[in-house]
Design an enzyme around this catalytic site. Structure first.
Site, PDB file in Angstrom:
ATOM      1  N   VAL A  14       1.939  -1.377   3.436  1.00 12.81           N
ATOM      2  CA  VAL A  14       0.534  -1.567   3.813  1.00 12.81           C
ATOM      3  C   VAL A  14      -0.431  -1.029   2.761  1.00 12.81           C
ATOM      4  O   VAL A  14      -1.636  -1.256   2.847  1.00 12.81           O
ATOM      5  CB  VAL A  14       0.230  -0.908   5.181  1.00 12.81           C
ATOM      6  CG1 VAL A  14       0.962  -1.625   6.293  1.00 12.81           C
ATOM      7  CG2 VAL A  14       0.578   0.576   5.183  1.00 12.81           C
ATOM      8  N   GLY A  15       0.075  -0.317   1.771  1.00 10.84           N
ATOM      9  CA  GLY A  15      -0.813   0.203   0.726  1.00 10.84           C
ATOM     10  C   GLY A  15      -0.018   0.735  -0.441  1.00 10.84           C
ATOM     11  O   GLY A  15       1.119   1.167  -0.291  1.00 10.84           O
ATOM     12  N   ARG A  16      -0.622   0.669  -1.619  1.00 10.76           N
ATOM     13  CA  ARG A  16       0.074   1.135  -2.819  1.00 10.76           C
ATOM     14  C   ARG A  16      -0.954   1.656  -3.814  1.00 10.76           C
ATOM     15  O   ARG A  16      -2.035   1.107  -3.968  1.00 10.76           O
ATOM     16  CB  ARG A  16       0.860  -0.027  -3.444  1.00 10.76           C
ATOM     17  CG  ARG A  16       1.575   0.301  -4.760  1.00 10.76           C
ATOM     18  CD  ARG A  16       2.307  -0.922  -5.285  1.00 10.76           C
ATOM     19  NE  ARG A  16       3.452  -1.245  -4.470  1.00 10.76           N
ATOM     20  CZ  ARG A  16       4.699  -0.865  -4.733  1.00 10.76           C
ATOM     21  NH1 ARG A  16       4.948  -0.132  -5.797  1.00 10.76           N
ATOM     22  NH2 ARG A  16       5.690  -1.219  -3.945  1.00 10.76           N
ATOM     23  N   SER A  18      -1.270   4.628  -7.521  1.00 10.75           N
ATOM     24  CA  SER A  18      -0.513   5.294  -8.580  1.00 10.75           C
ATOM     25  C   SER A  18       0.267   6.483  -8.024  1.00 10.75           C
ATOM     26  O   SER A  18       1.244   6.944  -8.611  1.00 10.75           O
ATOM     27  CB  SER A  18      -1.473   5.774  -9.669  1.00 10.75           C
ATOM     28  OG  SER A  18      -2.467   6.618  -9.112  1.00 10.75           O
ATOM     29  N   VAL A  22       2.664   3.260   0.843  1.00 12.58           N
ATOM     30  CA  VAL A  22       2.586   3.532   2.278  1.00 12.58           C
ATOM     31  C   VAL A  22       3.161   2.348   3.042  1.00 12.58           C
ATOM     32  O   VAL A  22       2.835   1.188   2.755  1.00 12.58           O
ATOM     33  CB  VAL A  22       1.129   3.782   2.722  1.00 12.58           C
ATOM     34  CG1 VAL A  22       1.072   4.074   4.224  1.00 12.58           C
ATOM     35  CG2 VAL A  22       0.516   4.934   1.940  1.00 12.58           C
ATOM     36  N   ASP A 164     -12.223  15.098  -1.807  1.00 10.82           N
ATOM     37  CA  ASP A 164     -12.219  13.675  -2.179  1.00 10.82           C
ATOM     38  C   ASP A 164     -12.635  12.812  -0.990  1.00 10.82           C
ATOM     39  O   ASP A 164     -12.027  11.778  -0.717  1.00 10.82           O
ATOM     40  CB  ASP A 164     -10.835  13.264  -2.687  1.00 10.82           C
ATOM     41  CG  ASP A 164     -10.871  11.946  -3.484  1.00 10.82           C
ATOM     42  OD1 ASP A 164     -11.968  11.553  -3.943  1.00 10.82           O
ATOM     43  OD2 ASP A 164      -9.815  11.312  -3.635  1.00 10.82           O
TER      44      ASP A 164
END
Length: 341
Positions: A14-16, A18, A22, A164
């Site tokens: 579902v996500g990538r 560096s 995920v 952040d």
């Protein structure tokens, strides 16, 4: 995860980034949905980010509905898997800590080291995706502000400075109530740059105030960074500034295009000629600069306008702390009875 009887089934990516990948996953025993973040520990920077996230989330002894919850962390070396515990005497864990402290790999680089974080699964994307795909809603804005201020007060109470905060790092769990859709639940996530403020040496039993814990590493994302972060001398008041940028951008739907990803992102800024400059950077150059709030030609609640101006004050001492901020937003929300979209 890679043992003979894995505890989780990975469903899809579902996500990538560096930093890691995920996945949406299922707990085999209960069929509950979770998010699993896989981090390859092949470089000291990755190890440091992973350990910062682990230390922050594992230091929290209670849960908060608006902060991502770490179910467990699994450390994998080649075919061997073990649950990771904060302060563990495990040689594998200590090698990761040494790598982070020294800035160089302290284990056999031929081995494949991975950390697997098992966390809440959020099915609604991030705050950018959610808000920018819908018409502005006063009800949603109010709900999001209250949730975010509650999350930040909780983190600061637990001696965690996020460092952040940005819409990319705020995830959405969509709510459903009866036949309609309830306001979604926000989850502050991505603690790779966070800092846990330890107790003072004079009295180790007394928790340190995050507003007196000074940090020197300039980190974060340019458009959300407070002026003092650019200088490298700041406290948790930098989180207040970042949240001020987010809330201002959400209320007025102020966006910019990220130069690397070309994605449209929520974030307020200052125009200097044809250029757009992060508010923190502009205030660093000119601390007496008056911010135009609201920047678009529409009205804004007077109390809200004043609060955003204080959150974005050039001097961090002029900003409210997270606890005052939460209280003031609750008061604004309940005095402003117009919840219509």
């Amino acid at each position: 995860m890679v043992s003979s009887q894995p505890k989780y089934d990975l469903i899809r990516e579902v996500g990538r980034g560096s930093y890691g990948v995920v996945y949406e996953a299922l707990v085999r025993r209960t069929c509950a949905r979770v998010a699993v973040k896989k981090i390859r520990c092949h470089a000291p920077e990755n190890v440091e980010l992973a350990l910062r996230e682990f230390w922050a989330l594992s230091s929290i002894k209670s849960q908060h509905p608006n902060v991502i919850h770490l179910e467990e962390c699994i450390l994998q070396k080649d075919g061997m898997v073990q649950k990771m515990a904060h302060g563990s005497g495990s040689s594998l864990y200590l090698q990761l800590v040494e790598t982070s402290l020294k800035g160089e790999i302290a284990f056999d680089p031929r081995s494949a080291y991975y950390l697997w974080f098992v966390m809440d699964f959020c099915d609604g994307g991030d705050m950018n995706e959610y808000l920018l795909s819908r018409k502005p809603s006063r009800r949603t804005n109010t709900s999001f502000m209250l949730q975010l201020s509650s999350a930040l007060a909780f983190l600061h109470r637990n001696q965690i400075i996020h460092r952040d905060l940005k819409p990319d790092n705020i995830l959405i769990s969509r709510g459903r109530a009866g036949g309609g859709e309830a306001e979604p639940t926000l989850k502050v996530a991505d603690f790779g740059l966070s800092k846990v403020c330890s107790a003072s040496g004079q009295n180790p039993e007394e928790p340190v105030s995050v507003n007196k814990c000074f940090l020197s590493t300039a980190c974060g994302s340019d458009f959300y960074m407070a002026p003092e972060v650019w200088e490298g001398h700041y406290t948790a008041k930098a989180d207040i500034f970042a949240l001020g940028i987010i809330i201002w951008a959400m209320l007025e739907r102020i966006t910019f295009i990220d130069s690397e990803t070309k994605k449209e992102l929520l974030g307020s800024y200052v125009r200097q000629g044809t250029a757009i400059v992060p508010v923190g950077e502009a205030l660093l150059e000119n601390p007496k600069m008056e911010l135009l709030i609201p920047v678009k030609k529409k009205s804004m609640n007077g109390r809200m306008k004043q609060l955003i101006k204080e959150m974005l004050a050039a001097n961090p001492q002029d900003r409210p702390d997270a606890f005052e901020l939460e209280l003031r937003l609750v008061n604004i929300a309940f005095r402003d009875s117009s919840w219509d979209t």
